[in-house]
Motif scaffolding. Structure first.
Motif, short mmCIF file in Angstrom:
data_model
loop_
_atom_site.label_atom_id
_atom_site.label_comp_id
_atom_site.label_asym_id
_atom_site.label_seq_id
_atom_site.Cartn_x
_atom_site.Cartn_y
_atom_site.Cartn_z
N GLU A 76 0.83 -1.20 0.00
CA GLU A 76 0.00 0.00 0.00
C GLU A 76 0.86 1.24 0.00
N CYS A 77 1.96 1.20 0.77
CA CYS A 77 2.83 2.36 0.88
C CYS A 77 3.52 2.66 -0.44
N MET A 78 4.03 1.63 -1.10
CA MET A 78 4.79 1.83 -2.33
C MET A 78 3.89 1.87 -3.56
N GLU A 79 2.60 1.49 -3.39
CA GLU A 79 1.66 1.48 -4.49
C GLU A 79 2.15 0.58 -5.63
N VAL A 80 2.76 -0.51 -5.27
CA VAL A 80 3.24 -1.46 -6.27
C VAL A 80 3.43 -2.79 -5.59
N LYS A 81 3.13 -3.88 -6.29
CA LYS A 81 3.34 -5.21 -5.75
C LYS A 81 4.82 -5.57 -5.90
N VAL A 82 5.41 -5.99 -4.81
CA VAL A 82 6.83 -6.31 -4.81
C VAL A 82 7.00 -7.81 -4.70
N GLN A 83 7.72 -8.39 -5.64
CA GLN A 83 7.99 -9.82 -5.59
C GLN A 83 8.97 -10.11 -4.48
N LEU A 430 15.74 -0.60 -2.40
CA LEU A 430 16.89 -0.87 -3.27
C LEU A 430 16.47 -1.69 -4.48
N GLN A 431 15.55 -2.62 -4.29
CA GLN A 431 15.06 -3.40 -5.44
C GLN A 431 14.41 -2.49 -6.47
N LEU A 432 13.63 -1.54 -5.98
CA LEU A 432 12.91 -0.64 -6.88
C LEU A 432 13.71 0.61 -7.23
N THR A 433 14.89 0.76 -6.63
CA THR A 433 15.69 2.00 -6.73
C THR A 433 14.78 3.22 -6.50
N HIS A 434 14.00 3.12 -5.42
CA HIS A 434 13.05 4.19 -5.14
C HIS A 434 12.85 4.31 -3.64
N LEU A 435 13.26 5.45 -3.08
CA LEU A 435 13.00 5.80 -1.68
C LEU A 435 12.29 7.14 -1.67
N PHE A 464 16.44 7.88 -4.13
CA PHE A 464 17.36 6.90 -4.74
C PHE A 464 17.45 7.08 -6.25
N GLU A 465 17.13 8.28 -6.72
CA GLU A 465 17.18 8.53 -8.15
C GLU A 465 18.58 8.28 -8.71
N HIS A 466 19.60 8.61 -7.90
CA HIS A 466 20.97 8.42 -8.38
C HIS A 466 21.28 6.94 -8.59
N LEU A 467 20.66 6.06 -7.81
CA LEU A 467 20.87 4.62 -8.00
C LEU A 467 20.18 4.14 -9.27
N ALA A 468 19.02 4.72 -9.57
CA ALA A 468 18.31 4.35 -10.79
C ALA A 468 19.08 4.76 -12.02
N ARG A 469 19.81 5.87 -11.94
CA ARG A 469 20.57 6.36 -13.10
C ARG A 469 21.93 5.69 -13.24
N ASP A 470 22.46 5.14 -12.15
CA ASP A 470 23.83 4.62 -12.16
C ASP A 470 23.82 3.16 -11.74
N PRO A 471 23.84 2.22 -12.69
CA PRO A 471 23.82 0.79 -12.35
C PRO A 471 24.99 0.38 -11.45
N ALA A 472 26.15 0.98 -11.62
CA ALA A 472 27.29 0.62 -10.79
C ALA A 472 27.05 1.02 -9.33
N ALA A 473 26.48 2.21 -9.13
CA ALA A 473 26.17 2.66 -7.77
C ALA A 473 25.08 1.79 -7.15
N HIS A 474 24.12 1.38 -7.98
CA HIS A 474 23.06 0.50 -7.48
C HIS A 474 23.64 -0.85 -7.07
N ARG A 475 24.51 -1.38 -7.87
CA ARG A 475 25.14 -2.67 -7.56
C ARG A 475 25.95 -2.56 -6.27
N GLU A 476 26.66 -1.47 -6.11
CA GLU A 476 27.44 -1.26 -4.89
C GLU A 476 26.53 -1.14 -3.66
#
Length: 495
Positions: A76-83, A430-435, A464-476
């Protein structure tokens, strides 16, 4: 515990194995390093899985659950179903009824009963929460001293500006972690207060959005306008009106409008206001009772006023920010610069610290264990520091969890579970790259926190927009989360 410590050290060393450098290596070396990294990652997952199976086995023998990390109301909070995460190393053991909507209130009651009586990790959590120590600095003592000082200064300020046309300082508001009751490891030891400024007679403040500002990093210009005071009732005498009295009369009375003193053009200038405010504090110091017992060193800054107070072996640093309230809300534009570089001296950053401090006070009044949420913050920002997540990130995550997990469940026996709730929330983000930003656009804020309608209606910015734009930062960040999850498991298992 010896085995856990060995695995902990081993895994830490495996995770921290250096990534291949981008330059100076031939293709064969790159391939060998990549294979080596994959082998180490596989070994790390195997060791973590082995540890979790061992802990799960012990929990099942006792007929209890350990380390569940579900956050009520997440979808409900994220308005999306998370696997659900398939990561084998995540310490979780879910039961279907916890998320069964058909259980209704009885399901929630049953969950709460299990937390109080049968949840493995209760004893470890109780031992751990009791061993978490607050910082050496006595926050309550420091906040009390600063509050009394600001109360004394405010009384002097009012008298000092009563016959002038400078901004009128209002009662100071404590902001930041110290006044919220917690202190991260990287806290700079500065007690911060916000001094709201009201326009002087014959003036009005109007906020104009700065189009150059980002949604999560918004800045405003404070437009100063002259207003007519001719019709204003006065017991003694009518004040001079900057709009309708002649310049000759104004000069004779030595009256200058705010536009002529602290403004650049028609906008209130932060640096000029800071200079004036620091001078006001300095000239007021000998008129407050605290000057007898505290030695003060003034440290004026371009956008604030700092004081270093010392008395014997005790020392405190206070930073006075100043700002303009947005309407009658708990949102201000302040002199405090944002993370983005502010070059214009007329730019005032939108500030949410007052609303956040009010939220923490609201929560503290309702929790069964008043400081449990602060203990959670203390643990993640101090004991489990060095995992790549900033104190502001942890604060945002914890505040979101406080609005999703019922407050009745924040009791001492559920401390371990609340830690896993916080971890689970961070994992999904982190999964959704969205905080989501906690204040902007948050419909879950308590009604007592007043927000301008324009803020309630905005789309919450993604921190977490910077993680969505930067795959390396997201992986880290994901790797840092893995290290953190393991360290938390070891910490809870050792108590």
């Amino acid at each position: 515990m010896a085995l856990l410590s060995i695995i902990f050290v081993l895994v830490e060393s495996l995770i921290q194995y250096p990534q291949p450098a981008g330059d100076g290596l031939d293709e064969a070396t790159h391939r060998r390093m990549k294979e080596r990294q994959e082998m180490l990652d596989h070994e790390m997952a195997r060791l973590l899985q082995e540890l979790e199976e061992r802990r799960s086995g012990e929990a099942s023998n006792n007929g209890v659950r350990e380390g569940e990390d579900s956050v009520d109301g997440w979808e409900e909070c994220m308005e999306v179903k998370v696997q659900e995460s398939s990561d084998a190393s995540e310490p979780r053991s879910r039961e279907k009824e916890d998320h069964d909507g058909g259980k209704g209130e009885s399901g929630s009651d049953g969950m709460e009963d299990r937390e109080k009586t049968g949840y493995a990790g209760n004893e470890q959590g109780i031992l751990l929460v009791d061993r978490i120590e607050w910082p050496v600095e006595d926050l309550e003592r420091g906040c009390s001293v600063i509050a009394e000082l600001m109360e004394s200064l405010t009384r002097v300020f009012v008298d000092s500006v009563s016959n002038s046309f400078y901004p009128v300082p209002q009662e100071a508001i404590g902001v930041g972690c110290a006044f919220e009751g917690w202190s991260p490891r990287d806290w700079d030891g500065v007690y911060r207060v916000l001094v709201p400024l009201n326009p002087p007679p014959g003036h009005a403040f109007h906020l104009e959005p700065n189009s150059a500002g980002q949604v999560a990093d918004r800045t405003f210009n404070v437009c100063v306008e002259l207003v007519c005071t001719c019709e204003k009732e006065q017991v003694e005498e009518k004040p001079l009106c900057f709009l309708h009295h002649s310049q000759k009369e104004l000069r004779r009375e030595q009256k200058r409008s705010l536009l002529e003193t602290l403004c650049t053009g028609s906008y209130l200038d932060v640096e000029k206001t800071s200079h004036w405010f620091c001078h006001l504090v300095r000239s007021s110091w000998l008129q407050v009772p605290q000057w007898h017992s505290w030695y003060v060193v003034f440290q004026p800054c371009s956008r604030s006023c700092r004081l270093e107070l010392s008395k014997g072996s005790e020392s405190l640093t206070v930073e006075m920010l100043f700002g303009v309230r947005r309407g009658d809300s708990d949102i201000f534009v302040s002199s405090q610069p944002t993370k983005a570089t502010i070059t214009a001296s007329t730019a005032w950053a939108e500030m949410y610290a007052v609303a956040e401090a009010k939220f923490f006070r609201h929560i503290a009044r309702q929790l069964p264990c008043e400081s449990l949420h602060l203990k959670c913050l203390q643990l993640f920002t101090c004991i489990l520091r060095g995992t790549g997540f900033s104190s502001s990130t942890w604060k945002t995550v914890v505040m979101h969890v406080l609005t999703t997990v019922p407050l009745s469940r924040w009791h001492r026996r559920a401390f371990a579970r609340r830690l896993w709730d916080i971890m689970a929330y961070l994992d999904r983000c982190l999964q959704l790259t969205h905080l989501r930003h906690f204040v902007l656009g948050n419909e879950r804020l308590p009604a007592e926190i007043s927000l301008p309608p324009a803020i309630r209606g905005v789309v919450p910015p993604n921190l977490f927009e910077h993680l969505a734009r930067d795959p390396a930062a997201h992986r880290e960040a994901r790797q840092a989360y893995g290290r953190l999850r393991f360290r938390l498991g070891v910490l809870l298992s050792s108590h």
